[in-house]
Design an enzyme around this catalytic site. Structure first.
Site, PDB file in Angstrom:
ATOM      1  N   ASP A   2       0.859  -1.189   0.000  1.00 34.44           N
ATOM      2  CA  ASP A   2       0.000   0.000   0.000  1.00 34.44           C
ATOM      3  C   ASP A   2       0.893   1.237   0.000  1.00 34.44           C
ATOM      4  O   ASP A   2       1.963   1.242   0.582  1.00 34.44           O
ATOM      5  CB  ASP A   2      -1.026  -0.024   1.133  1.00 34.44           C
ATOM      6  CG  ASP A   2      -0.564   0.514   2.463  1.00 34.44           C
ATOM      7  OD1 ASP A   2      -0.046   1.648   2.517  1.00 34.44           O
ATOM      8  OD2 ASP A   2      -0.723  -0.184   3.472  1.00 34.44           O
ATOM      9  N   ASP A 104     -10.116   2.229   5.076  1.00 34.61           N
ATOM     10  CA  ASP A 104      -9.039   2.026   6.044  1.00 34.61           C
ATOM     11  C   ASP A 104      -9.546   2.408   7.440  1.00 34.61           C
ATOM     12  O   ASP A 104      -9.864   3.568   7.691  1.00 34.61           O
ATOM     13  CB  ASP A 104      -7.846   2.901   5.643  1.00 34.61           C
ATOM     14  CG  ASP A 104      -6.584   2.593   6.425  1.00 34.61           C
ATOM     15  OD1 ASP A 104      -6.620   1.772   7.359  1.00 34.61           O
ATOM     16  OD2 ASP A 104      -5.543   3.193   6.101  1.00 34.61           O
ATOM     17  N   GLU A 106      -8.369   2.497  11.075  1.00 30.93           N
ATOM     18  CA  GLU A 106      -7.247   2.417  12.005  1.00 30.93           C
ATOM     19  C   GLU A 106      -7.111   3.747  12.727  1.00 30.93           C
ATOM     20  O   GLU A 106      -7.647   4.761  12.291  1.00 30.93           O
ATOM     21  CB  GLU A 106      -5.953   2.063  11.275  1.00 30.93           C
ATOM     22  CG  GLU A 106      -5.492   3.117  10.278  1.00 30.93           C
ATOM     23  CD  GLU A 106      -4.180   2.751   9.626  1.00 30.93           C
ATOM     24  OE1 GLU A 106      -3.150   2.793  10.317  1.00 30.93           O
ATOM     25  OE2 GLU A 106      -4.184   2.436   8.422  1.00 30.93           O
TER      26      GLU A 106
END
Length: 149
Positions: A2, A104, A106
Site C-alpha cells: 500500500d 481504512d 485504524e
C-alpha cells in the site's frame, strides 16, 4: 503493497521485479479530501507492471457525511479515467479500472469514542459504495478494529 505518497512507474517496476504484484493506493485522505496523488499513482502502478490495483479511503470521521466522502472519491477517480470494475491494465493513454475500494479503519484518534457511531459511519460508506456499484472492503487489523468498532 500500500502506498500513501506519489509513487512513480519506475518505483512500481522495481516492486514488480522484487515479487510484488498488488498495489493499494490511497485515494482519500483522513483530512477530508481526495488524494491528489492517487490517480497518477494508480496509473503508474498499472504501467509499472502491477497485476492488481485497488484504492483505499482513509475516512475523515470528524468531517461527517460518509456517503459524500465515498461519492467524492468515486467521482474524483472517474474524472481521471479510473473506473470501478474488474481490475484491468491498459496503456497510459486509456483509463484503468480498480477492483475494489478499501475503507481504512485504524487509529482511534481519527474516530469517535462511540463504537456505534463509528459502525454507523462505516456502514454508510459501505452502503454508498455498493449503491454506486463499487466493490468495498475493510482494510484493518483486529488490534485496530476492536477499539474503534
Amino acid at each position: 503493497v500500500d502506498v500513501s505518497q506519489a509513487t512513480s512507474k519506475s518505483d512500481f517496476s522495481c516492486m514488480k521485479s522484487n515479487g510484488y504484484s498488488f498495489a493499494i493506493v490511497r485515494v482519500y485522505c483522513s483530512s477530508g479530501h481526495t488524494d491528489s496523488n492517487g490517480p497518477t499513482t494508480m496509473h503508474n502502478a498499472w504501467n509499472g507492471g502491477m497485476s492488481h490495483v485497488d484504492g483505499y479511503i482513509f475516512p475523515c470521521y470528524s468531517c461527517g457525511n460518509p456517503a459524500k466522502q465515498m461519492d467524492d472519491t468515486i467521482s474524483y477517480l472517474s474524472s481521471h479515467s479510473i473506473m470501478s470494475g474488474e481490475a484491468s491494465n491498459s496503456t497510459e493513454s486509456v483509463g484503468v479500472k480498480y477492483g475494489m475500494l478499501w475503507i481504512d479503519v485504524e487509529g482511534t484518534q481519527y474516530w469517535s469514542s462511540s463504537h456505534s457511531n463509528n459502525v454507523n459511519f462505516i456502514q454508510k460508506m459501505v452502503d454508498e459504495g455498493k449503491k454506486k456499484g463499487v466493490s468495498i472492503g475493510i482494510y484493518t487489523s483486529n488490534s485496530q478494529w476492536s477499539p474503534i468498532t
